[in-house]
Write a protein that holds these residues in place. Structure first.
Motif, PDB file in Angstrom:
ATOM      1  N   GLU A 157       4.369 -73.708  45.672  1.00 52.99           N
ATOM      2  CA  GLU A 157       4.730 -73.587  47.075  1.00 52.99           C
ATOM      3  C   GLU A 157       3.778 -73.002  48.107  1.00 52.99           C
ATOM      4  O   GLU A 157       3.532 -73.229  49.165  1.00 52.99           O
ATOM      5  CB  GLU A 157       6.213 -72.762  47.473  1.00 52.99           C
ATOM      6  CG  GLU A 157       7.342 -73.738  46.856  1.00 52.99           C
ATOM      7  CD  GLU A 157       8.737 -73.176  47.044  1.00 52.99           C
ATOM      8  OE1 GLU A 157       8.817 -71.912  47.253  1.00 52.99           O
ATOM      9  OE2 GLU A 157       9.747 -73.755  46.629  1.00 52.99           O
TER      10      GLU A 157
ATOM     11  N   GLU B 187       9.730 -68.556  38.326  1.00 50.12           N
ATOM     12  CA  GLU B 187       9.920 -68.006  39.813  1.00 50.12           C
ATOM     13  C   GLU B 187       8.261 -68.022  40.221  1.00 50.12           C
ATOM     14  O   GLU B 187       8.060 -68.236  41.405  1.00 50.12           O
ATOM     15  CB  GLU B 187      10.480 -66.464  40.115  1.00 50.12           C
ATOM     16  CG  GLU B 187      11.845 -66.655  40.169  1.00 50.12           C
ATOM     17  CD  GLU B 187      12.653 -65.540  40.592  1.00 50.12           C
ATOM     18  OE1 GLU B 187      12.019 -64.918  41.408  1.00 50.12           O
ATOM     19  OE2 GLU B 187      13.516 -65.294  40.160  1.00 50.12           O
TER      20      GLU B 187
ATOM     21  N   PRO C 123       0.962 -65.773  44.639  1.00 52.57           N
ATOM     22  CA  PRO C 123       2.492 -65.884  43.813  1.00 52.57           C
ATOM     23  C   PRO C 123       3.172 -64.725  43.400  1.00 52.57           C
ATOM     24  O   PRO C 123       2.620 -63.561  43.168  1.00 52.57           O
ATOM     25  CB  PRO C 123       1.877 -66.765  42.539  1.00 52.57           C
ATOM     26  CG  PRO C 123       0.459 -67.144  42.479  1.00 52.57           C
ATOM     27  CD  PRO C 123       0.134 -66.061  43.608  1.00 52.57           C
TER      28      PRO C 123
ATOM     29  N   GLY D 215       7.350 -63.175  42.251  1.00 55.57           N
ATOM     30  CA  GLY D 215       8.474 -63.597  41.686  1.00 55.57           C
ATOM     31  C   GLY D 215       8.808 -62.626  40.203  1.00 55.57           C
ATOM     32  O   GLY D 215       8.076 -62.151  39.699  1.00 55.57           O
TER      33      GLY D 215
ATOM     34  N   SER E 295       6.508 -70.214  42.926  1.00 51.48           N
ATOM     35  CA  SER E 295       5.839 -69.436  44.129  1.00 51.48           C
ATOM     36  C   SER E 295       4.276 -70.024  44.178  1.00 51.48           C
ATOM     37  O   SER E 295       3.789 -70.182  45.251  1.00 51.48           O
ATOM     38  CB  SER E 295       5.565 -68.046  43.721  1.00 51.48           C
ATOM     39  OG  SER E 295       5.073 -67.415  44.937  1.00 51.48           O
TER      40      SER E 295
END
Length: 226
Positions: free
Chosen positions: A93, A86, A79, A81, A90
């Motif tokens: 996703e 964020e 991850p 961000g 991340s």
């Protein structure tokens, strides 16, 4: 001693050198091709052209092998961000992408926490991004995002598997049920469902995932901002 802490056997002058990394890579290739049913220490040994007993110097059981496979997948979940929102997006996703690349991963997530070094590194990144939030809220927040992602990817992977098993994609399956639903809705017993099916936008999997994630993150933000 856990498998990640246990030293590997010393190198020996043998025709096919081994390491946990090679064993796990071979197991992942088998699982990517044919699912978790294709993974056993015997089958991995065959893929590596070694005797099965040689693997036991590196891995004590299939359960350890599965743990190592999951942790290898976590190496792909990094991850990034600015700010907790964020980073959580991340995480979601990246986890979804890893499960799409390795469908078997969806079957192994959701139980007890993963504690391999790559999983711990992912967890450290996420928890560090939540610095400043009430410490008692951190794990429930992370757990909520993980639960959403696991549920979503399992549904998506189940759809992939159903399509392969039936030869019928989601749109064709829905079309095949169209006449039945028309008859059911014509009874007047399901007016709310009929309105949604008739009038709502039919979103693809990517849009559905991101919209649901937005709903979840909005809720988290509202709760921690109180």
């Amino acid at each position: 001693m856990l498998v990640w802490e246990r030293p590997e056997p010393p190198d020996r002058p043998v025709p096919a050198p081994l390491s946990r990394e090679r064993i796990v890579r071979a197991a992942i290739q088998l699982a990517d091709a044919d699912g978790l049913d294709a993974v056993s220490l015997r089958k991995v040994a065959t893929a590596l052209d070694v005797r099965p007993m040689r693997l036991y110097g590196y891995i004590a059981s299939k359960e350890e092998l599965l743990d190592l496979m999951v942790d290898a997948a976590y190496a792909e979940i990094r991850p990034v961000g600015d700010g907790w929102r964020e980073v959580l997006r991340s995480l979601a996703e990246a986890t979804r992408h890893a499960a799409h690349e390795h469908e078997w991963l969806a079957d192994l997530l959701g139980g007890r926490p993963q504690l391999g070094p790559h999983a711990l590194a992912t967890g450290e990144t996420v928890v560090a991004a939540l610095d400043g939030i009430d410490v008692d809220a951190i794990m429930p927040v992370v757990g909520a995002v993980n639960a959403y992602v696991i549920g979503a990817v399992r549904r998506e992977i189940a759809e992939r598997r159903a399509e392969r098993a039936t030869g019928m994609d989601e749109k064709r399956w829905q079309a095949s049920l169209g006449p039945y639903l028309k008859r059911a809705f014509a009874t007047g017993r399901f007016p709310a469902l009929a309105t949604v099916v008739r009038d709502a936008a039919h979103l693809d999997a990517d849009h559905t995932f991101r919209m649901g994630l937005d709903f979840l993150l909005d809720g988290i933000e509202a709760r921690i901002s109180r």
